[in-house]
Design a protein around this motif. Structure first.
Motif, PDB file in Angstrom:
ATOM      1  N   PRO A 109      32.350  36.271  41.791  1.00 49.26           N
ATOM      2  CA  PRO A 109      32.134  36.935  40.496  1.00 49.26           C
ATOM      3  C   PRO A 109      30.725  37.505  40.349  1.00 49.26           C
ATOM      4  CG  PRO A 109      33.215  34.810  40.202  1.00 49.26           C
ATOM      5  CD  PRO A 109      32.761  34.865  41.614  1.00 49.26           C
ATOM      6  N   TRP A 110      29.749  36.766  40.829  1.00 54.66           N
ATOM      7  CA  TRP A 110      28.359  37.223  40.713  1.00 54.66           C
ATOM      8  C   TRP A 110      28.098  38.406  41.645  1.00 54.66           C
ATOM      9  CZ3 TRP A 110      29.625  31.985  40.889  1.00 54.66           C
ATOM     10  CH2 TRP A 110      29.406  31.290  39.694  1.00 54.66           C
ATOM     11  N   ILE A 111      28.723  38.402  42.811  1.00 57.75           N
ATOM     12  CA  ILE A 111      28.566  39.528  43.736  1.00 57.75           C
ATOM     13  C   ILE A 111      29.140  40.795  43.115  1.00 57.75           C
ATOM     14  CG2 ILE A 111      29.289  40.483  45.954  1.00 57.75           C
ATOM     15  CD1 ILE A 111      29.265  37.677  47.092  1.00 57.75           C
ATOM     16  N   MET A 112      30.330  40.700  42.534  1.00 53.00           N
ATOM     17  CA  MET A 112      30.933  41.883  41.912  1.00 53.00           C
ATOM     18  C   MET A 112      30.085  42.377  40.748  1.00 53.00           C
ATOM     19  SD  MET A 112      33.617  42.662  43.671  1.00 53.00           S
ATOM     20  CE  MET A 112      34.360  43.867  42.567  1.00 53.00           C
ATOM     21  N   ALA A 113      29.539  41.457  39.980  1.00 49.73           N
ATOM     22  CA  ALA A 113      28.681  41.848  38.855  1.00 49.73           C
ATOM     23  C   ALA A 113      27.429  42.554  39.349  1.00 49.73           C
ATOM     24  CB  ALA A 113      28.312  40.613  38.032  1.00 49.73           C
ATOM     25  N   ALA A 114      26.883  42.087  40.478  1.00 52.74           N
ATOM     26  CA  ALA A 114      25.681  42.706  41.033  1.00 52.74           C
ATOM     27  C   ALA A 114      25.939  44.140  41.457  1.00 52.74           C
ATOM     28  CB  ALA A 114      25.174  41.885  42.217  1.00 52.74           C
ATOM     29  N   PHE A 115      27.176  44.465  41.790  1.00 52.44           N
ATOM     30  CA  PHE A 115      27.540  45.828  42.177  1.00 52.44           C
ATOM     31  C   PHE A 115      28.014  46.651  40.979  1.00 52.44           C
ATOM     32  CE2 PHE A 115      27.075  44.261  46.353  1.00 52.44           C
ATOM     33  CZ  PHE A 115      27.006  45.339  47.210  1.00 52.44           C
ATOM     34  N   GLY A 116      27.819  46.128  39.788  1.00 48.00           N
ATOM     35  CA  GLY A 116      28.123  46.875  38.580  1.00 48.00           C
ATOM     36  C   GLY A 116      29.567  46.837  38.139  1.00 48.00           C
ATOM     37  N   ALA A 117      30.385  45.996  38.759  1.00 46.31           N
ATOM     38  CA  ALA A 117      31.798  45.918  38.381  1.00 46.31           C
ATOM     39  C   ALA A 117      31.972  44.994  37.186  1.00 46.31           C
ATOM     40  CB  ALA A 117      32.624  45.390  39.554  1.00 46.31           C
ATOM     41  N   GLY A 118      32.908  45.329  36.335  1.00 43.20           N
ATOM     42  CA  GLY A 118      33.183  44.501  35.165  1.00 43.20           C
ATOM     43  C   GLY A 118      34.662  44.522  34.826  1.00 43.20           C
ATOM     44  N   GLY A 119      35.069  43.651  33.946  1.00 49.23           N
ATOM     45  CA  GLY A 119      36.444  43.631  33.475  1.00 49.23           C
ATOM     46  C   GLY A 119      37.449  43.367  34.574  1.00 49.23           C
ATOM     47  N   ALA A 120      38.546  44.138  34.556  1.00 53.94           N
ATOM     48  CA  ALA A 120      39.637  43.945  35.511  1.00 53.94           C
ATOM     49  C   ALA A 120      39.205  44.242  36.945  1.00 53.94           C
ATOM     50  CB  ALA A 120      40.817  44.835  35.123  1.00 53.94           C
ATOM     51  N   VAL A 121      38.309  45.200  37.111  1.00 51.82           N
ATOM     52  CA  VAL A 121      37.828  45.529  38.461  1.00 51.82           C
ATOM     53  C   VAL A 121      37.092  44.337  39.058  1.00 51.82           C
ATOM     54  CG1 VAL A 121      36.258  46.974  39.792  1.00 51.82           C
ATOM     55  CG2 VAL A 121      37.705  48.004  38.021  1.00 51.82           C
ATOM     56  N   ALA A 122      36.221  43.718  38.269  1.00 46.39           N
ATOM     57  CA  ALA A 122      35.475  42.556  38.744  1.00 46.39           C
ATOM     58  C   ALA A 122      36.421  41.399  39.054  1.00 46.39           C
ATOM     59  CB  ALA A 122      34.448  42.132  37.697  1.00 46.39           C
ATOM     60  N   HIS A 123      37.428  41.209  38.195  1.00 46.11           N
ATOM     61  CA  HIS A 123      38.378  40.108  38.402  1.00 46.11           C
ATOM     62  C   HIS A 123      39.157  40.299  39.704  1.00 46.11           C
ATOM     63  CE1 HIS A 123      41.411  37.057  37.634  1.00 46.11           C
ATOM     64  NE2 HIS A 123      42.334  37.978  37.831  1.00 46.11           N
ATOM     65  N   GLN A 124      39.693  41.495  39.910  1.00 48.21           N
ATOM     66  CA  GLN A 124      40.481  41.735  41.124  1.00 48.21           C
ATOM     67  C   GLN A 124      39.613  41.724  42.383  1.00 48.21           C
ATOM     68  OE1 GLN A 124      43.748  44.361  41.396  1.00 48.21           O
ATOM     69  NE2 GLN A 124      43.903  44.706  39.186  1.00 48.21           N
ATOM     70  N   GLY A 125      38.400  42.238  42.261  1.00 52.78           N
ATOM     71  CA  GLY A 125      37.491  42.218  43.407  1.00 52.78           C
ATOM     72  C   GLY A 125      37.122  40.796  43.807  1.00 52.78           C
ATOM     73  N   ALA A 126      36.869  39.952  42.807  1.00 52.30           N
ATOM     74  CA  ALA A 126      36.547  38.554  43.091  1.00 52.30           C
ATOM     75  C   ALA A 126      37.747  37.841  43.714  1.00 52.30           C
ATOM     76  CB  ALA A 126      36.117  37.859  41.805  1.00 52.30           C
ATOM     77  N   LEU A 127      38.933  38.158  43.234  1.00 52.47           N
ATOM     78  CA  LEU A 127      40.153  37.563  43.804  1.00 52.47           C
ATOM     79  C   LEU A 127      40.299  37.962  45.270  1.00 52.47           C
ATOM     80  CD1 LEU A 127      42.779  35.972  43.342  1.00 52.47           C
ATOM     81  CD2 LEU A 127      43.846  38.118  42.623  1.00 52.47           C
ATOM     82  N   PHE A 128      40.048  39.229  45.581  1.00 52.85           N
ATOM     83  CA  PHE A 128      40.144  39.702  46.970  1.00 52.85           C
ATOM     84  C   PHE A 128      39.144  38.957  47.850  1.00 52.85           C
ATOM     85  CE2 PHE A 128      38.886  42.453  50.462  1.00 52.85           C
ATOM     86  CZ  PHE A 128      40.104  42.884  50.962  1.00 52.85           C
ATOM     87  N   LEU A 129      37.894  38.842  47.390  1.00 53.65           N
ATOM     88  CA  LEU A 129      36.865  38.173  48.185  1.00 53.65           C
ATOM     89  C   LEU A 129      37.190  36.698  48.415  1.00 53.65           C
ATOM     90  CD1 LEU A 129      33.617  39.751  46.675  1.00 53.65           C
ATOM     91  CD2 LEU A 129      34.562  40.151  48.951  1.00 53.65           C
ATOM     92  N   ARG A 130      37.876  36.080  47.470  1.00 56.02           N
ATOM     93  CA  ARG A 130      38.233  34.667  47.624  1.00 56.02           C
ATOM     94  C   ARG A 130      39.439  34.476  48.539  1.00 56.02           C
ATOM     95  NH1 ARG A 130      37.056  33.083  41.286  1.00 56.02           N
ATOM     96  NH2 ARG A 130      34.938  32.258  41.651  1.00 56.02           N
ATOM     97  N   CYS A 131      40.253  35.520  48.674  1.00 58.90           N
ATOM     98  CA  CYS A 131      41.450  35.419  49.520  1.00 58.90           C
ATOM     99  C   CYS A 131      41.227  35.927  50.932  1.00 58.90           C
ATOM    100  CB  CYS A 131      42.603  36.209  48.886  1.00 58.90           C
ATOM    101  SG  CYS A 131      43.215  35.533  47.320  1.00 58.90           S
ATOM    102  N   VAL A 132      40.128  36.634  51.165  1.00 58.18           N
ATOM    103  CA  VAL A 132      39.941  37.326  52.437  1.00 58.18           C
ATOM    104  C   VAL A 132      39.352  36.432  53.520  1.00 58.18           C
ATOM    105  CG1 VAL A 132      37.554  38.197  52.209  1.00 58.18           C
ATOM    106  CG2 VAL A 132      39.348  39.652  53.256  1.00 58.18           C
ATOM    107  N   GLY A 133      39.015  35.179  53.175  1.00 56.62           N
ATOM    108  CA  GLY A 133      38.367  34.272  54.117  1.00 56.62           C
ATOM    109  C   GLY A 133      39.085  34.103  55.449  1.00 56.62           C
ATOM    110  N   PRO A 134      40.392  33.781  55.471  1.00 58.72           N
ATOM    111  CA  PRO A 134      41.086  33.632  56.767  1.00 58.72           C
ATOM    112  C   PRO A 134      41.001  34.879  57.636  1.00 58.72           C
ATOM    113  CG  PRO A 134      42.408  32.699  54.997  1.00 58.72           C
ATOM    114  CD  PRO A 134      41.261  33.409  54.335  1.00 58.72           C
ATOM    115  N   TYR A 135      41.125  36.042  57.015  1.00 59.98           N
ATOM    116  CA  TYR A 135      41.010  37.293  57.768  1.00 59.98           C
ATOM    117  C   TYR A 135      39.620  37.432  58.375  1.00 59.98           C
ATOM    118  CZ  TYR A 135      40.154  42.309  58.429  1.00 59.98           C
ATOM    119  OH  TYR A 135      39.787  43.525  58.931  1.00 59.98           O
ATOM    120  N   LEU A 136      38.580  37.120  57.592  1.00 56.45           N
ATOM    121  CA  LEU A 136      37.216  37.243  58.091  1.00 56.45           C
ATOM    122  C   LEU A 136      36.979  36.325  59.286  1.00 56.45           C
ATOM    123  CD1 LEU A 136      34.861  37.535  54.973  1.00 56.45           C
ATOM    124  CD2 LEU A 136      35.282  39.244  56.744  1.00 56.45           C
TER     125      LEU A 136
END
Length: 440
Positions: free
Chosen positions: A329-356
Motif C-alpha cells: 500500500p505504501w509503495i502504491m501511494a509513493a507512486f501517486g496511486a489512490g483509491g481503487a487503483v492503489a487497492h488493486q495494485g497492492a493486491l497484485f504486488l501481494r499475489c505476485v510473490g510466487p511468480y517473482l
C-alpha cells in the motif's frame, strides 16, 4: 563464501546499478516533459517504449560480443578476443545505419502507428522527438556495444560509471534544453549526454590491457566470419528478449479486459517490479560472463555456477516478494496511486510473490545457458512459457489481477521445469564425455 557466488555478486551489482541508471533517463525525461502537457508526455512515453524494442536489436551484437570476449579471455587467446570485438563492431556497423536512417525517414509513420488514437498535437510532438532520437540510435547502439565489450573483459564497473555519467548529465541538461526547445530538447539532451558517455567509454577501451593485447594479435580469420559468430551467438539472446517484451505487451491487452482501473494498477505495479527483475537480469548477465570465461579456460562449471546463480537470484526474489507483500500500500501511494487503483495494485504486488521467486531462478539459470552456447535451447523454453502464459492469463483473468498472477506463476513453473530437464541432460552428457575420456 563459494568462489562462484563471490564472482557472480562482484559482476552483478555494478550491472544492476547500470540497469537502474538506464531506466532513470526515461523517468527524468518524463518528469521534466510533464510540464509541457499530456501530448508531450505521450510522445516521450512512445519514444521510451520504442527504445526498449531497439534494445532487443542491440542485444544481438552487444550480448553476443560479451560472451565471445569472455570466452576468449578465459582461453587466454588474444586472437579470439580480437575476432570477437571485430565481429561486434562489424555487426553493429551493419545494423545501425538501417535502424537510424530508416527510422528517421519513417518517423512520421512510426509515430502514427503507435499514437494512432491520439490527437494531432501528440503525433507531431512524437514525430519531432523521433527526428532526433532515431538518428541518435547510432550513439545508443555504440554505447551498448562498448558496454558489452567491457563486460566481456570482466569489467562491469565501467559500464555502470558510464551509465551514471550519462544520466547525471541528463539530470542537469534536461531542464535547460526542454525549457529552450520543448520535446526536441528532451531528445537532444539524451543524445548529447550519451555521446559524452560514449566518448569516455571509447577512451576506456583504448586503455584496457586485454584489448590492447588483443589488438596486437594476428587476425583470427576474416571479419565476415567474426560477424557471423557474433550473430549466431547474440541472435537467440535478442530473440529471447523480444519474445518476452512481446508477451508483456499482449498481457497488457488481456489485463485491459478488466477495465481501466486494473490496467492502471497493473502498469504501476509492473514498473515497481523492475526494481526486483533488474536484479535478476543482473545476475543473469554475471552468470553468462562467468560461464563463458570458465568454459574458455577448459572447465565445465555450469552446474556449480547455475546453483550459485539460483541461490543469489532466488534470495533476491524471496526478499522482493516479502518486501512487496508487506509494503504494497505504501509503495502504491509513493507512486501517486489512490483509491481503487492503489487497492488493486497492492493486491497484485501481494499475489505476485510466487511468480517473482520462480522468475528469479529461471532468469539466473538463463545466464548459464547463454554463456555456454545454449541460448537457442533457452529461447525455445521462453517461447513455450509465453505460449502457456497468454492463454492461461486469458482464461484466469476472470479472477481479476490475482488470476493474472496465477497465470504468470504457472507459466514460469513450466519454464523452470523445462530448464531443469535441459540441465539434467547437460549433466548426463558431461558425465558421459568424462567417462569416455577416462576410458580412453
Amino acid at each position: 563464501m563459494n568462489a562462484h557466488r563471490k564472482q557472480l555478486i562482484a559482476l552483478a551489482h555494478p550491472v544492476y546499478l547500470s540497469l537502474l541508471a538506464s531506466v532513470a533517463s526515461g523517468v527524468i525525461n518524463t518528469v521534466w516533459v510533464s510540464r509541457l502537457g499530456g501530448g508531450a508526455v505521450a510522445a516521450v512515453a512512445v519514444a521510451t517504449n520504442t527504445e526498449n524494442v531497439l534494445l532487443g536489436v542491440a542485444l544481438v551484437f552487444a550480448s553476443g560480443t560479451t560472451v565471445l570476449v569472455a570466452h576468449g579471455r578465459g582461453a587466454r587467446d588474444p586472437a579470439a578476443v580480437r575476432a570477437a570485438v571485430r565481429g561486434g563492431w562489424a555487426l553493429c556497423g551493419l545494423v545501425t545505419p538501417v535502424v537510424a536512417a530508416g527510422g528517421f525517414l519513417l518517423r512520421g509513420q512510426l509515430a502514427g502507428l503507435v499514437l494512432g488514437g491520439h490527437d494531432g498535437g501528440a503525433l507531431g510532438l512524437a514525430t519531432a522527438y523521433f527526428a532526433i532520437s532515431l538518428p541518435g540510435t547510432a550513439v545508443f547502439f555504440a554505447q551498448q556495444l562498448v558496454d558489452g565489450i567491457l563486460k566481456g573483459t570482466g569489467d562491469t564497473r565501467t559500464p555502470m560509471r558510464l551509465a551514471l555519467l550519462a544520466n547525471g548529465l541528463i539530470l542537469v541538461c534536461d531542464p535547460v534544453l526542454i525549457h529552450l526547445h520543448g520535446v526536441r530538447g528532451a531528445a537532444a539532451s539524451t543524445v548529447l549526454c550519451r555521446t559524452v558517455a560514449l566518448t569516455a567509454g571509447l577512451r576506456v577501451l583504448r586503455r584496457n590491457a586485454l584489448l590492447r593485447t588483443a589488438a596486437a594479435a594476428p587476425p583470427a580469420g576474416p571479419a565476415r566470419a567474426a560477424l557471423q559468430r557474433t550473430l549466431a551467438t547474440g541472435l537467440p539472446m535478442s530473440a529471447d528478449f523480444t519474445v518476452r517484451q512481446s508477451g508483456a505487451l499482449v498481457l497488457v491487452a488481456i489485463v485491459a479486459r478488466l477495465g481501466v482501473t486494473a490496467v492502471a494498477a497493473y502498469a504501476i505495479a509492473y514498473k515497481i517490479m523492475y526494481v526486483a527483475t533488474m536484479a535478476f537480469y543482473a545476475v543473469r548477465q554475471a552468470a553468462a560472463i562467468h560461464t563463458a570465461h570458465t568454459r574458455g579456460t577448459g572447465q565445465d562449471e555450469r552446474r556449480g555456477i547455475g546453483r550459485q546463480a539460483v541461490l543469489v537470484s532466488g534470495t533476491l526474489g524471496l526478499a522482493a516478494s516479502a518486501l512487496f507483500a508487506v509494503t504494497a500500500p505504501w509503495i502504491m501511494a509513493a507512486f501517486g496511486a489512490g483509491g481503487a487503483v492503489a487497492h488493486q495494485g497492492a493486491l497484485f504486488l501481494r499475489c505476485v510473490g510466487p511468480y517473482l521467486l520462480l522468475m528469479a531462478c529461471f532468469i539466473a539459470l538463463g545466464g548459464v545457458f547463454e554463456g555456454s552456447g545454449g541460448a537457442p535451447a533457452l529461447l525455445r523454453v521462453t517461447v513455450l512459457g509465453t505460449a502457456v502464459q497468454l492463454p492461461l492469463a486469458h482464461a484466469l483473468c476472470g479472477l481479476g489481477l490475482p488470476g493474472v498472477c496465477l497465470a504468470l506463476a504457472l507459466s514460469m513453473a513450466v519454464q523452470c521445469a523445462a530448464v531443469a530437464v535441459l540441465l539434467r541432460r547437460l549433466g548426463q552428457r558431461a558425465r558421459a564425455r568424462a567417462s569416455l575420456v577416462r576410458a580412453g
